[in-house]
Design a protein around this motif. Structure first.
Motif, mmCIF file in Angstrom:
data_model
loop_
_atom_site.group_PDB
_atom_site.id
_atom_site.type_symbol
_atom_site.label_atom_id
_atom_site.label_comp_id
_atom_site.label_asym_id
_atom_site.label_seq_id
_atom_site.Cartn_x
_atom_site.Cartn_y
_atom_site.Cartn_z
ATOM 1 N N ILE A 76 0.843 -1.190 0.000
ATOM 2 C CA ILE A 76 0.000 0.000 0.000
ATOM 3 C C ILE A 76 0.875 1.236 0.000
ATOM 4 O O ILE A 76 1.723 1.415 0.866
ATOM 5 C CB ILE A 76 -0.933 -0.022 1.223
ATOM 6 N N THR A 88 0.750 14.634 11.451
ATOM 7 C CA THR A 88 1.196 13.649 12.432
ATOM 8 C C THR A 88 2.208 14.243 13.399
ATOM 9 O O THR A 88 2.103 14.069 14.621
ATOM 10 C CB THR A 88 1.819 12.455 11.716
ATOM 11 N N LEU B 14 -1.500 7.318 13.024
ATOM 12 C CA LEU B 14 -1.961 8.428 12.211
ATOM 13 C C LEU B 14 -1.462 8.347 10.781
ATOM 14 O O LEU B 14 -2.103 8.845 9.871
ATOM 15 C CB LEU B 14 -1.487 9.740 12.839
ATOM 16 N N ARG B 15 -0.323 7.715 10.562
ATOM 17 C CA ARG B 15 0.337 7.856 9.285
ATOM 18 C C ARG B 15 0.013 6.710 8.331
ATOM 19 O O ARG B 15 -0.091 6.909 7.125
ATOM 20 C CB ARG B 15 1.857 7.909 9.557
ATOM 21 N N LYS B 16 -0.149 5.508 8.854
ATOM 22 C CA LYS B 16 -0.275 4.350 7.979
ATOM 23 C C LYS B 16 -1.689 4.229 7.444
ATOM 24 O O LYS B 16 -2.635 4.728 8.047
ATOM 25 C CB LYS B 16 0.094 3.083 8.739
ATOM 26 N N ARG B 17 -1.799 3.532 6.337
ATOM 27 C CA ARG B 17 -3.114 3.376 5.740
ATOM 28 C C ARG B 17 -3.617 1.951 5.802
ATOM 29 O O ARG B 17 -4.777 1.695 5.495
ATOM 30 C CB ARG B 17 -3.065 3.802 4.291
ATOM 31 N N ASN B 18 -2.747 1.030 6.155
ATOM 32 C CA ASN B 18 -3.189 -0.346 6.264
ATOM 33 C C ASN B 18 -3.853 -0.550 7.616
ATOM 34 O O ASN B 18 -3.370 -0.067 8.634
ATOM 35 C CB ASN B 18 -1.960 -1.248 6.150
ATOM 36 N N ILE B 20 -4.157 -3.264 9.391
ATOM 37 C CA ILE B 20 -3.360 -4.083 10.297
ATOM 38 C C ILE B 20 -2.229 -3.254 10.896
ATOM 39 O O ILE B 20 -1.907 -3.380 12.092
ATOM 40 C CB ILE B 20 -2.808 -5.305 9.539
ATOM 41 N N LYS B 21 -1.657 -2.339 10.090
ATOM 42 C CA LYS B 21 -0.603 -1.475 10.638
ATOM 43 C C LYS B 21 -1.170 -0.558 11.717
ATOM 44 O O LYS B 21 -0.521 -0.281 12.716
ATOM 45 C CB LYS B 21 0.020 -0.638 9.526
ATOM 46 N N PHE B 97 -7.283 -4.066 2.629
ATOM 47 C CA PHE B 97 -7.036 -3.514 3.957
ATOM 48 C C PHE B 97 -6.771 -2.011 3.899
ATOM 49 O O PHE B 97 -6.507 -1.389 4.906
ATOM 50 C CB PHE B 97 -5.825 -4.191 4.604
ATOM 51 N N ASP B 98 -6.791 -1.434 2.695
ATOM 52 C CA ASP B 98 -6.429 -0.029 2.542
ATOM 53 C C ASP B 98 -7.608 0.846 2.937
ATOM 54 O O ASP B 98 -8.699 0.703 2.389
ATOM 55 C CB ASP B 98 -6.050 0.228 1.087
#
Lengths: 178, 107
Positions: A76, A88, B14-18, B20-21, B97-98
């Motif tokens: 992704i 952030t 805050l930063r990730k888009r997945n 699960i992350k 998951f996105d």
């Protein structure tokens, strides 16, 4: 000294877990951080917590791998890089400023305030007959907390069943199955 | 240093888009908070709060945060289980998951 080493190890492991491209390697490095936390609990003289953390950690790994196994793991890409990063870091900066002011009010490291806990330590063995004071607190002095905790666990199980459950098929005599 | 761990988790959320992350970030924040509560109750050269024969009571670490944190660890497990089941359902419905690809949630 060992505590600092373990904290460094935990920070490295969580950075690796956050930045890894593969989800499975992220989960496994996260479990490394959790095992480091369990060791840190042992050094901070909390053996009950170390055991609980170990068991919970293994459950985390099993559940997370159950969630991501057999899924096509697409890489992704992050869009809107600048805006996301700036917002952030604004959040993290504001958190650190408030944490700095709050940390001044806390007692110094290594000299805790023992107002309530001193009473528990003095009367724990006599009133409850348990040599382990933590068990005495969770099961006798604060047993209502433990009761509500169990209620929360059951609520979580009900929630998981309600989310995961497949909708049952309704039998329709004209069309057969619908 | 505990705050560094907390900041890493917050960054991850805050930063990730997945999805699960994001869940991994929540777990890291939870670790950091539990460790911070235990660090408050620590006493230098203290002993574990277990009564033995040859041990004076004044030297023990604070047992109250330990009892509370053991509750908090188990509740954290329940939270993560509910989050994971939500993520599995989202994957079944949308096939990803996105979080930006889940268009139908947009108003």
């Amino acid at each position: 000294m060992e505590l600092h080493l373990i904290l460094l190890f935990m920070i490295c492991a969580s950075v690796a877990a956050v930045e890894s491209k593969d989800l499975i390697s992220g989960v496994i490095t996260l479990s490394a951080a959790g095992l480091g936390l369990s060791l840190a609990f042992l050094i901070l003289k909390a053996p009950n917590l170390a055991i609980t953390q170990l068991v919970v950690e293994i459950l985390y790994v099993i559940i997370l791998i159950r969630a991501i196994i057999n899924k096509d793991l697409v890489l992704i890409k992050d869009g809107r890089w600048l805006f996301n990063t700036i917002s952030t870091f604004l959040f993290i900066g504001s958190f650190l400023i408030f944490a700095f002011f709050a940390l001044k009010e806390l007692p110094n490291f290594g000299q805790p305030i023992m107002k309530v806990a001193g009473e528990y330590l003095k009367s724990g063995l006599g009133q409850t007959g348990s040599a382990n004071i933590v068990t005495a607190i969770t099961l006798n002095f604060r047993s209502l907390d433990t009761l509500v905790e169990t209620a929360i666990l059951f609520t979580a199980i009900i929630g998981v069943l309600a989310i995961i459950r497949k909708v049952g098929k309704i039998y329709d005599p004209e069309k057969g199955k619908r | 240093m505990c705050f560094v761990l907390f900041s890493i988790g917050l960054y991850c959320i805050l930063r990730k888009r997945n999805i699960i992350k994001i869940i991994i970030g929540i777990v890291i924040v939870e670790y950091a908070l539990n460790l911070f509560l235990i660090l408050i109750g620590y006493r230098i050269h203290g002993r574990a709060p277990i009564v033995a024969q040859d041990q004076e009571i004044l030297n023990m670490v604070d047992p109250l945060p330990q009892a509370m944190v053991s509750t908090s660890i188990v509740i954290g497990l329940a939270i993560i289980v509910v989050l994971i089941s939500l993520a599995i359902r989202i994957y079944e419905k949308y096939g990803t998951f996105d979080i930006t690809k889940i268009r139908r949630l947009k108003g």
